[in-house]
Design a protein around this motif. Structure first.
Motif, short mmCIF file in Angstrom:
data_model
loop_
_atom_site.label_atom_id
_atom_site.label_comp_id
_atom_site.label_asym_id
_atom_site.label_seq_id
_atom_site.Cartn_x
_atom_site.Cartn_y
_atom_site.Cartn_z
N ASP A 173 0.84 -1.20 0.00
CA ASP A 173 0.00 0.00 0.00
C ASP A 173 0.88 1.25 0.00
OD1 ASP A 173 -2.31 1.50 -0.10
OD2 ASP A 173 -2.99 0.95 1.92
N VAL A 174 1.97 1.24 0.77
CA VAL A 174 2.92 2.36 0.75
C VAL A 174 3.43 2.56 -0.68
CG1 VAL A 174 5.25 3.08 1.45
CG2 VAL A 174 3.63 2.25 3.17
N GLU A 175 3.83 1.47 -1.31
CA GLU A 175 4.36 1.55 -2.67
C GLU A 175 3.32 2.15 -3.63
OE1 GLU A 175 7.13 -1.50 -4.98
OE2 GLU A 175 5.08 -2.25 -4.77
N ARG A 176 2.07 1.70 -3.53
CA ARG A 176 1.00 2.24 -4.39
C ARG A 176 0.80 3.73 -4.15
NH1 ARG A 176 -1.33 -2.76 -3.17
NH2 ARG A 176 -2.46 -1.87 -1.41
N GLN A 177 0.81 4.13 -2.87
CA GLN A 177 0.60 5.54 -2.55
C GLN A 177 1.75 6.39 -3.07
OE1 GLN A 177 -2.28 6.78 -1.32
NE2 GLN A 177 -2.96 4.67 -1.48
N ASP A 207 -3.81 14.53 0.91
CA ASP A 207 -4.47 13.28 1.32
C ASP A 207 -3.51 12.10 1.28
OD1 ASP A 207 -6.82 14.73 1.62
OD2 ASP A 207 -7.72 14.01 -0.26
N ILE A 208 -2.71 12.04 0.22
CA ILE A 208 -1.74 10.95 0.09
C ILE A 208 -0.69 11.05 1.21
CG2 ILE A 208 0.09 9.96 -1.36
CD1 ILE A 208 -1.60 10.94 -3.80
N ASP A 209 -0.22 12.25 1.48
CA ASP A 209 0.76 12.44 2.56
C ASP A 209 0.19 11.96 3.90
OD1 ASP A 209 2.86 13.46 1.05
OD2 ASP A 209 2.28 15.55 1.38
N GLU A 210 -1.05 12.31 4.15
CA GLU A 210 -1.69 11.90 5.41
C GLU A 210 -1.80 10.38 5.48
OE1 GLU A 210 -6.11 12.30 7.17
OE2 GLU A 210 -5.15 14.21 6.63
N ARG A 211 -2.23 9.77 4.39
CA ARG A 211 -2.35 8.30 4.35
C ARG A 211 -0.98 7.65 4.52
NH1 ARG A 211 -5.54 4.10 3.49
NH2 ARG A 211 -4.88 2.40 2.16
N ARG A 223 0.09 7.53 8.13
CA ARG A 223 -0.56 6.45 8.89
C ARG A 223 0.02 5.09 8.52
NH1 ARG A 223 -5.18 9.33 7.27
NH2 ARG A 223 -5.71 7.64 5.85
N LEU A 224 0.24 4.87 7.21
CA LEU A 224 0.78 3.59 6.76
C LEU A 224 2.19 3.36 7.30
CD1 LEU A 224 -0.39 3.60 3.04
CD2 LEU A 224 -1.08 1.95 4.79
N TYR A 225 3.04 4.38 7.23
CA TYR A 225 4.40 4.25 7.75
C TYR A 225 4.37 3.90 9.24
CZ TYR A 225 6.58 6.28 3.54
OH TYR A 225 7.01 6.52 2.27
N ALA A 226 3.54 4.59 9.99
CA ALA A 226 3.46 4.35 11.43
C ALA A 226 3.01 2.92 11.72
CB ALA A 226 2.52 5.35 12.08
N GLU A 233 12.05 -10.16 1.14
CA GLU A 233 12.08 -9.83 -0.29
C GLU A 233 11.80 -8.35 -0.51
OE1 GLU A 233 9.23 -10.91 -4.09
OE2 GLU A 233 9.55 -12.45 -2.58
N ARG A 234 10.92 -7.78 0.28
CA ARG A 234 10.58 -6.37 0.13
C ARG A 234 11.60 -5.46 0.82
NH1 ARG A 234 6.13 -5.62 -2.56
NH2 ARG A 234 5.83 -3.48 -1.84
#
Length: 139
Positions: free
Chosen positions: A24-28, A64-68, A71-74, A102-103
Motif C-alpha cells: 500500500d505504501v508503494e502504491r501511494q 491526502d496521500i501524505d496523510e495516508r 498512517r501507513l508508515y506508522a 524480499e521487500r
C-alpha cells in the motif's frame, strides 16, 4: 488497508499484513508521483509558495496521500518490531517471512541476494502446494 488487531500473534498473519502495508505504501508513492507530475505540468507546483499550494484544491490529493502515507508508515514500522525473526513452526510462516525480506532487500542494490530470496520463497511455496499444506517443522 485492513487493520490487524493488536492481539493477533500468528506470525504468518503478521508477516502477510506487513507485506500488505508495504504494498500500500508503494502504491501511494506511485500515486503521489503521478499527482505531483500533473501538478507540475498544470501549475508549476514547485514554483508555488506553500500558501499558493495550499490554496489550490487540486493539491488536496497530495495532502491526502501524505496523510495516508503517514498512517501507513506508522502502522508498518510499528508492526515490523513485532515480527518474529526466528522460531517458525510452519513452512507458510517461513514463506511469509521471506516475503517480508524480499521487500526489504532492494533489488537494484542487491540483485543477487534479492533473486535468491525470491527464488527461495517461490520454491518453498511450490513445496507447500505440492505437499498440501504447511506441516510442522522440527527444530
Amino acid at each position: 488497508m485492513t487493520a490487524v488487531p493488536g492481539r493477533i500473534t500468528d506470525p504468518t498473519t503478521l508477516y502477510k499484513h506487513w507485506v500488505s502495508l508495504d504494498r500500500d505504501v508503494e502504491r501511494q508513492l506511485l500515486r503521489w508521483g503521478d499527482v505531483e507530475g500533473w501538478l507540475m505540468q498544470q501549475y508549476n507546483w514547485h514554483q508555488l509558495s506553500e500558501a499558493e499550494q495550499a490554496a489550490l484544491p487540486e493539491g488536496q490529493a497530495l495532502r491526502d496521500i501524505d496523510e495516508r502515507l503517514g498512517r501507513l508508515y506508522a502502522e508498518r514500522d510499528g508492526l515490523f518490531d513485532k515480527l518474529p525473526r526466528r522460531g517458525a513452526q510452519t513452512l507458510e510462516a517461513i514463506a511469509a517471512r521471506l516475503a517480508v525480506v524480499e521487500r526489504l532487500i532492494c533489488r537494484e542494490d542487491e540483485p543477487e541476494a534479492h533473486a535468491m530470496i525470491v527464488g527461495s520463497r517461490r520454491d518453498l511455496c511450490a513445496i507447500i502446494a505440492r505437499t498440501g499444506g504447511s506441516g510442522g517443522l522440527s527444530p
